[in-house]
Design a protein around this motif. Structure first.
Motif, PDB file in Angstrom:
ATOM      1  N   VAL A   1      29.294 -22.925 -61.418  1.00 52.75           N
ATOM      2  CA  VAL A   1      30.568 -23.002 -61.594  1.00 52.75           C
ATOM      3  C   VAL A   1      31.232 -23.406 -60.112  1.00 52.75           C
ATOM      4  CG1 VAL A   1      32.701 -21.730 -62.044  1.00 52.75           C
ATOM      5  CG2 VAL A   1      30.804 -21.304 -63.411  1.00 52.75           C
ATOM      6  N   ARG A   2      31.873 -24.275 -60.125  1.00 50.97           N
ATOM      7  CA  ARG A   2      32.937 -24.987 -58.984  1.00 50.97           C
ATOM      8  C   ARG A   2      33.834 -24.098 -58.680  1.00 50.97           C
ATOM      9  NH1 ARG A   2      29.274 -27.593 -55.549  1.00 50.97           N
ATOM     10  NH2 ARG A   2      28.055 -29.242 -56.900  1.00 50.97           N
ATOM     11  N   THR A   3      34.221 -23.265 -57.396  1.00 61.72           N
ATOM     12  CA  THR A   3      35.400 -22.600 -57.439  1.00 61.72           C
ATOM     13  C   THR A   3      36.220 -23.270 -56.408  1.00 61.72           C
ATOM     14  OG1 THR A   3      34.307 -20.988 -55.577  1.00 61.72           O
ATOM     15  CG2 THR A   3      34.487 -20.295 -58.191  1.00 61.72           C
ATOM     16  N   CYS A   4      37.618 -23.182 -56.258  1.00 63.75           N
ATOM     17  CA  CYS A   4      38.277 -23.882 -55.345  1.00 63.75           C
ATOM     18  C   CYS A   4      39.768 -23.386 -55.476  1.00 63.75           C
ATOM     19  CB  CYS A   4      38.341 -25.500 -55.412  1.00 63.75           C
ATOM     20  SG  CYS A   4      39.134 -26.004 -56.753  1.00 63.75           S
ATOM     21  N   THR A   5      40.605 -23.666 -54.588  1.00 61.34           N
ATOM     22  CA  THR A   5      42.103 -23.607 -54.629  1.00 61.34           C
ATOM     23  C   THR A   5      42.521 -25.205 -54.844  1.00 61.34           C
ATOM     24  OG1 THR A   5      42.630 -24.056 -52.331  1.00 61.34           O
ATOM     25  CG2 THR A   5      42.178 -21.791 -52.991  1.00 61.34           C
ATOM     26  N   VAL A   6      43.819 -25.109 -55.187  1.00 61.53           N
ATOM     27  CA  VAL A   6      44.406 -26.606 -55.263  1.00 61.53           C
ATOM     28  C   VAL A   6      44.469 -27.284 -54.182  1.00 61.53           C
ATOM     29  CG1 VAL A   6      46.606 -27.850 -56.024  1.00 61.53           C
ATOM     30  CG2 VAL A   6      45.834 -26.096 -57.386  1.00 61.53           C
ATOM     31  N   ARG A   7      44.571 -26.774 -52.895  1.00 62.40           N
ATOM     32  CA  ARG A   7      44.517 -27.486 -51.584  1.00 62.40           C
ATOM     33  C   ARG A   7      43.114 -27.939 -51.423  1.00 62.40           C
ATOM     34  NH1 ARG A   7      47.077 -23.292 -47.252  1.00 62.40           N
ATOM     35  NH2 ARG A   7      46.539 -24.963 -45.855  1.00 62.40           N
ATOM     36  N   ASP A   8      41.872 -27.143 -52.044  1.00 62.90           N
ATOM     37  CA  ASP A   8      40.573 -27.903 -51.566  1.00 62.90           C
ATOM     38  C   ASP A   8      40.292 -29.215 -52.333  1.00 62.90           C
ATOM     39  OD1 ASP A   8      40.106 -25.511 -50.293  1.00 62.90           O
ATOM     40  OD2 ASP A   8      39.387 -24.490 -51.989  1.00 62.90           O
ATOM     41  N   LEU A   9      41.328 -29.580 -53.273  1.00 70.94           N
ATOM     42  CA  LEU A   9      40.929 -30.760 -54.177  1.00 70.94           C
ATOM     43  C   LEU A   9      41.339 -31.883 -53.372  1.00 70.94           C
ATOM     44  CD1 LEU A   9      42.749 -29.734 -57.302  1.00 70.94           C
ATOM     45  CD2 LEU A   9      40.295 -29.790 -57.093  1.00 70.94           C
ATOM     46  N   VAL A  10      41.926 -31.805 -52.176  1.00 69.34           N
ATOM     47  CA  VAL A  10      42.489 -33.184 -51.565  1.00 69.34           C
ATOM     48  C   VAL A  10      41.959 -32.740 -49.918  1.00 69.34           C
ATOM     49  CG1 VAL A  10      44.228 -34.600 -50.703  1.00 69.34           C
ATOM     50  CG2 VAL A  10      44.258 -33.376 -52.837  1.00 69.34           C
ATOM     51  N   PRO A  11      41.244 -33.624 -49.221  1.00 68.57           N
ATOM     52  CA  PRO A  11      40.909 -33.453 -47.781  1.00 68.57           C
ATOM     53  C   PRO A  11      42.086 -33.007 -47.047  1.00 68.57           C
ATOM     54  CG  PRO A  11      39.693 -35.571 -48.849  1.00 68.57           C
ATOM     55  CD  PRO A  11      40.909 -35.112 -49.878  1.00 68.57           C
ATOM     56  N   LEU A  69      34.310 -31.949 -56.239  1.00 68.49           N
ATOM     57  CA  LEU A  69      35.641 -31.429 -56.898  1.00 68.49           C
ATOM     58  C   LEU A  69      36.427 -32.585 -57.422  1.00 68.49           C
ATOM     59  CD1 LEU A  69      36.830 -28.748 -54.135  1.00 68.49           C
ATOM     60  CD2 LEU A  69      35.564 -28.474 -55.977  1.00 68.49           C
ATOM     61  N   GLU A  70      35.709 -33.793 -57.488  1.00 65.81           N
ATOM     62  CA  GLU A  70      36.383 -34.939 -58.182  1.00 65.81           C
ATOM     63  C   GLU A  70      36.283 -34.733 -59.267  1.00 65.81           C
ATOM     64  OE1 GLU A  70      38.501 -38.301 -57.801  1.00 65.81           O
ATOM     65  OE2 GLU A  70      38.036 -36.726 -56.313  1.00 65.81           O
ATOM     66  N   GLY A  71      35.278 -34.142 -60.169  1.00 65.63           N
ATOM     67  CA  GLY A  71      35.000 -34.344 -61.460  1.00 65.63           C
ATOM     68  C   GLY A  71      34.658 -35.572 -62.129  1.00 65.63           C
ATOM     69  N   PRO A  72      34.461 -35.935 -63.286  1.00 56.79           N
ATOM     70  CA  PRO A  72      35.347 -34.923 -64.361  1.00 56.79           C
ATOM     71  C   PRO A  72      34.489 -33.589 -64.748  1.00 56.79           C
ATOM     72  CG  PRO A  72      34.031 -36.713 -65.382  1.00 56.79           C
ATOM     73  CD  PRO A  72      33.776 -37.017 -64.027  1.00 56.79           C
ATOM     74  N   PHE A  73      35.272 -32.648 -64.940  1.00 57.77           N
ATOM     75  CA  PHE A  73      34.722 -31.398 -65.461  1.00 57.77           C
ATOM     76  C   PHE A  73      34.982 -31.225 -66.914  1.00 57.77           C
ATOM     77  CE2 PHE A  73      35.607 -30.633 -61.021  1.00 57.77           C
ATOM     78  CZ  PHE A  73      34.414 -30.223 -60.568  1.00 57.77           C
ATOM     79  N   ALA A  74      33.942 -30.548 -67.627  1.00 63.07           N
ATOM     80  CA  ALA A  74      34.074 -30.158 -69.142  1.00 63.07           C
ATOM     81  C   ALA A  74      35.198 -29.146 -69.142  1.00 63.07           C
ATOM     82  CB  ALA A  74      32.870 -29.919 -69.558  1.00 63.07           C
TER      83      ALA A  74
END
Length: 710
Positions: free
Chosen positions: A268-278, A515-520
């Motif tokens: 499972v990939r875990t992150c915050t919304v901030r982590d989605l963008v460099p 973190l780019e996806g796509p995720f299921a």
């Protein structure tokens, strides 16, 4: 292995009677033997695979995957001993089943532990007195240091009373809820309740909203649901996209970091919304609330499309390209044809090569094959500075950060791309070039990056093709030499042989953004805080719209007046199921009785859950000057557990005592919470939510200190 799995304290001596635990001891002996044997076999297999030749291409990939699989299984086995076992259930017909974190069999295939995610294990979590699901009894273990420190039984039928059981279900369960906390989320799998388990096991189709107040186990449900879905739903495996888990802040992710590995899930990939963008790593808060509100509007994300379209406008004038084979012409219609030739949906920077190739083909169609070799003409055209200059102006490579920065610094550009903005709005959003990014900018940066693509992709592709061409040329020479010396090779297709010898791994692509996806499937905790624009970031990563959305409308700092279906339909998730958690397992009644009026004064319909336990400790009030004395007193009296000071930035923190804001405390829990000057949080919904969230972090004691108190 210890001679016994049980280490019951003296006051529980009656539970240590052989009639009560001998069957468990025999089962645990079989489990211990199986663990030892499986660990040895896996270790030997892993050593053998690592010693084997690495190979190349598909062979190397399969070897790496096998090493990863074996290593993950060994880590899972090594993380636990006998405490793999959560408890046991006794069906009305058949032998007792022992429920484990994952399944385990002996060498003969006999079942020792049933994976908690299987249908057979469901009654362990879901059975109730009104619906025993075919059980006569259920036993739950409480482990500490690899030994059972307590257990308790629940009996569902008269037949269950005929066996040796410890009827202490309610008091033992309540005591477990009040146990001391630690810096990491404690293991709660064995105490998941029926209302929580029903949500964990719900299907993955569409969007499921889990609304629950403090202490209802929303985070528990979210994490265990991730592990359950990966096990039970074949459509969500890593090869099909996997699961993304999004938390509210880094402290939260650190707090829950051990939970999924303890459930045997490491994919499972875990992150915050901030982590989605460099740019999110260094992004701060928006200083102007008005600007933050404008950027949160989903229409700003949609403004990225017209902003990019301005960089895809074909020239309107005819271009004459002078060559050694005559003048070649590109008319406006030719430009239009080329600019519409790109594959639909392809990112701007990646489509550029396709458009450029079509431009060259239109020009090559004007050259007679007899006049010159077309590959020479093409090479000459590709190097023509005039043609390259015109094309670069019409379809340039664009960086996402440059595009968004231009929106904030060129008023006319912003007005054209977002015509719904008023003059005051445009002025409010303007800022100098080079300004630091804010968290409110991240959804636009993400949308721009997705629409534009990687500006370096074309250069990497050309480098890769050049390296492969060199490799093929070399292999062609090898084949030619071999064909001269080995007559058999003369019968074979030289091109096929040359290409088969080329190892395309010599020219790898860029490392993918994981973190780019796509995720299921995407699971979002504390989802009530997401803006419409941030929701677009997540929806873009989950084309199936398969979401688990966990939150509490009463904990939304910006307010949450509409329903969940109304909010989510607005951002692009129209089909929503809802589940509500109403029982507070964490926060003692004394704290909730004080916290409920705070939030209901601001949000009359707040979902305030009912606490099922009391701590026996009243909420304490005092002066701010008492802070250090309160902490010393608590630390001296409690050798274990953790505390937190919320609302006092002057407190630096110390061992077992953290210093947090209401925002960074969200999602966490502490034995003691010292809340300082809650009146300073301000009026309105944001202030009430901050106070409510801070108060309900306490699992044992809450102390409220105020500068106003003499």
């Amino acid at each position: 292995m210890t001679p016994t799995a049980f280490d019951l304290p003296p006051d529980l001596a009656a539970k240590a009677a052989p009639a009560m635990i001998d069957a468990d001891e025999r089962q645990f002996a079989r489990v211990a033997d199986a663990l030892t044997r499986q660990t040895a076999r896996l270790s030997d297999r892993l050593d053998a695979v690592r010693r084997a030749p690495g190979g190349s291409g598909q062979q190397a990939l399969e070897r790496d995957l096998e090493i990863h699989r074996l290593s993950a299984r060994l880590r899972a086995l090594g993380r636990f001993g006998l405490d793999l076992c959560l408890g046991r259930i006794a069906p009305e017909d058949g032998e007792p089943l022992y429920i484990g974190r994952f399944g385990l069999t002996d060498d003969d295939g006999g079942r020792l532990l049933v994976d908690w995610r299987t249908p057979a294990a469901e009654p362990y979590f879901a059975a109730t007195y009104s619906n025993p699901m075919g059980l006569t009894s259920r036993r739950r273990y409480r482990w500490a240091g690899g030994r059972i420190r307590d257990y308790w039984d629940e009996v569902f039928t008269a037949e269950g009373l005929e066996t040796d059981v410890a009827l202490d279900a309610e008091s033992a369960f309540i005591a477990s809820l009040g146990a001391s906390r630690s810096p990491r989320m404690r293991d709660v799998l064995s105490t998941i309740q029926a209302d929580q388990d029903a949500i964990v096991r719900a299907g993955s189709a569409g969007a499921l909203v889990v609304d629950g107040g403090p202490g209802t186990g929303k985070t528990v449900v979210a994490l265990h649901r991730a592990a359950y879905l990966l096990y039970a739903d074949p459509h969500l495996g890593e090869g099909r996209g996997g699961v993304l888990f999004v938390g509210p802040h880094e402290g939260y992710l650190a707090y829950v970091a051990d939970v999924l590995p303890s459930l045997g899930e490491e994919s499972v990939r875990t992150c915050t919304v901030r982590d989605l963008v460099p740019e999110g790593r260094d992004a701060g808060l928006e200083a102007d609330p008005g600007a933050a509100r404008l950027k949160a509007d989903v229409r700003m994300v949609e403004a990225i499309e017209p902003a990019v379209a301005l960089f895809e406008e074909p020239p309107t004038r005819m271009l004459v390209v002078e060559t050694a084979w005559g003048d070649l012409v590109l008319t406006p219609d030719d430009w239009d044809e080329a600019f519409t030739s790109a594959e639909p949906g392809l990112a701007h920077n990646e489509a550029r090569d396709q458009v450029w190739d079509r431009v060259l083909e239109i020009l090559l169609d004007q050259v007679d094959d007899d006049d010159a070799p077309l590959h020479q003409v093409r090479r000459s055209l590709a190097r023509d500075e005039g043609l390259r200059h015109v094309f670069a102006r019409a379809w340039p490579l664009v960086e996402a950060s440059d595009l968004v920065a231009d929106l904030w610094s060129v008023p006319a550009y912003l007005r054209r791309c977002a015509p719904w903005l008023g003059a005051d709005d445009v002025r409010r959003l303007q800022r100098p070039l080079g300004s630091t990014w804010t968290q409110s900018d991240l959804p636009l940066l993400d949308a721009a990056r997705r629409r534009l693509g990687d500006p370096e992709a074309s250069a990497r592709r050309r480098r890769r093709e050049a390296r492969l061409a060199t490799e093929r040329e070399y292999m062609g020479e090898v084949v030619e030499q071999l064909s001269r010396s080995v007559a058999l090779l003369r019968w074979m297709d030289g091109d096929d042989l040359r290409n088969s010898l080329v190892d395309e791994a010599v020219a790898p692509d860029a490392d993918p953004d994981v973190l780019e996806g796509p995720f299921a499937h995407v699971i979002v905790d504390e989802a009530q805080e997401l803006t419409d624009a941030q929701w677009r970031m997540l929806i873009a990563r989950c084309p199936s719209h398969s979401f688990t959305i966990v939150g509490d409308r009463a904990q939304a700092r910006r307010g949450f007046t509409e329903s969940w279906p109304e909010r989510l339909a607005r951002v692009g998730l129209p089909h929503v199921r809802e589940a509500t958690l109403r029982v507070n397992y964490r926060t003692p009644a004394e704290v909730m009785d004080a916290a409920a009026p705070v939030i209901r004064a601001a949000i009359a319909d707040a979902n305030v859950p009912r606490s099922i336990r009391e701590s026996g400790v009243a909420v304490r009030h005092g002066a701010r000057a008492e802070r250090d004395a309160v902490l010393r007193e608590w630390l001296d009296a409690h050798p274990d557990g953790v505390a937190c000071v919320i609302g006092d930035e002057s407190f630096p923190g110390r061992p077992r005592v953290r210093s947090l804001t209401p925002v960074t405390a969200k999602g966490l829990e502490f034995d003691l919470v010292v809340l300082v000057d809650p009146e300073a949080f301000g009026p309105g919904i944001a202030g009430a939510v901050d106070e409510y969230v801070s108060m309900t972090r306490a699992t044992q004691q809450l102390v409220i200190l105020s500068s106003r108190t003499a």
